[in-house]
Design a protein around this motif. Sequence first.
Motif, short mmCIF file in Angstrom:
data_model
loop_
_atom_site.label_atom_id
_atom_site.label_comp_id
_atom_site.label_asym_id
_atom_site.label_seq_id
_atom_site.Cartn_x
_atom_site.Cartn_y
_atom_site.Cartn_z
N THR A 40 0.86 -1.18 0.00
CA THR A 40 0.00 0.00 0.00
C THR A 40 0.89 1.23 0.00
O THR A 40 2.12 1.12 0.00
CB THR A 40 -0.88 0.05 1.26
N GLN A 41 0.25 2.38 0.04
CA GLN A 41 1.03 3.61 0.12
C GLN A 41 1.83 3.67 1.42
O GLN A 41 2.77 4.44 1.54
CB GLN A 41 0.10 4.82 0.03
N LYS A 42 1.42 2.87 2.39
CA LYS A 42 2.13 2.86 3.67
C LYS A 42 3.12 1.71 3.75
O LYS A 42 3.56 1.34 4.84
CB LYS A 42 1.12 2.77 4.81
N GLY A 43 3.47 1.13 2.63
CA GLY A 43 4.42 0.04 2.65
C GLY A 43 3.71 -1.31 2.59
O GLY A 43 2.50 -1.37 2.35
N ALA A 44 4.49 -2.37 2.80
CA ALA A 44 3.92 -3.72 2.74
C ALA A 44 3.23 -4.02 4.06
O ALA A 44 3.81 -3.88 5.12
CB ALA A 44 5.03 -4.73 2.47
#
Lengths: 423, 80
Positions: A40-44
């Motif tokens: 996601t935009q926040k990483g995995a």
Amino acid sequence: MALFRMPSLGADMEAGTLVEWLVKPGDVVERGRVVAVVETQKGAIEVECFEEGVVEELLVPLGRKVPVGTPLARIRAPGEPETAPAAPAVPPARAAPPASEPAGAPAPPAPAPAAAAAEPAPAAAPPAAPGPKATPAARRRALELGVPLARVRGTGPEGAITVADVEAAAGAAPAAPAAPPPPAGPAAAERIAAPAVRRGFDPVEMRKAIAAAMSRAKREIPHYYLETVVAMHRALAFLEERNRDRPPPERLLPATLLLKATARALAKTPELNGFWLEGGFRPGPGIHLGWAIALRGGGLVAPAIHDVDRLSLDALMAALRDLVQRARTGGLRSSELSDATLTVTSLGERGAEAVWPVIYPPQVAIVGFGRIVTRPWVDEEGGLVARPVVRVTLAGDHRASDGHLGSRFLAEIEDLLQRPEAL
Amino acid sequence: MSREELERVVVEILAGIAPEADFAALAGNEDLRDALDLDSMDFLNLVIGLHERLGIDIPEADYPKLFTKDGLLDYLAAKA
């Protein structure tokens, strides 16, 4: 038959890319099991499944980016008969719908898969296939060391790959420091046969996520702001005494007291703990505090610590350390990104003295703690003394509460921090 | 343990906390927390790492001695 869907990991998420399956058809899953990794935009993020049963079919191939709510797998409930595989449920690529659903609420229904069969999977994307069974820590270690999990023999429960297995396979000493992320070489790519897997996060994407959430907050939420200055001498003396004879791993940071006091005060003002949805307030199912963590390289995540009001200070400190570590190295879980009922932002010992934070929708309040500083203070006897103090701020959603309630909440935090032994 | 060995241990621990940190480039009297952007959790993790790797006790009251590179290495040299 239940469908396991691409979850909404916060108000700002529209789509996610499936980068790893941790289950395969035929596997039995229980509530809370991590079944997939989604970029996601926040990483995995490690995604938990809240259905129970047997995985019947994986519906989305690795590497595919799909909107929130898209069915990812079919899960047969215990006792339910097997069914023939359905048509693929991956919808055609299209603009993702805005993620209007609340964090923590059921994902919205996916777009109808009518035309799904018309869109073939990209040639490069392999069919959905499970990765080898491995612990999350082992997966991270494998990524750090560039070891393909397919080449590691698991010795854990049910043949699961453990950190030790990964290190043995890599020939690495267990005490070796964490290596920097390896370049995306063939070894890393082979590990899970999916593109775009990496540790950490993309700062540009992270910025977009923050921009979307904060713009929505300022557009939709009529904030009101309150501040109280709280004497911290008792809390700091309590910590000093408590930490004195403890080895470093067992020491508490002031943040644990601030979080616990916030949680206990929230229990008395539940109107601040929850979500503004569809024109009304919905109380949170527990006191799950989002903890804002600044990431190296820029960016911010606020994953939740669950049931903070019921955790001991030691358990809370352990949870905090674990959360910060995983936020920075990758490995946050989906429930942590979607469950927070109120967010706390603490600027820490080198931050500014006060913060007027922006509410993370659809939450209805956010609490800010500035740096603890020594300032002149008038004590109970009217004498002027130097005291460590902290400026505690509240931003509240005026649709859901008023300043009177917010004031009571801050007063309760102040009172609790004068009685740290009771926290 | 020599000062060079101690510095190597510190660098290894910091690699797990602040991967981009360049400890060697710090001036001796620079505050590492500012220079390497370490918050209180990072600093605690550094202390925990030193405690575990070197087997030394570092009371909280001594933390201020560890805030600069020179201070940290002097402290470790005296203890380890």
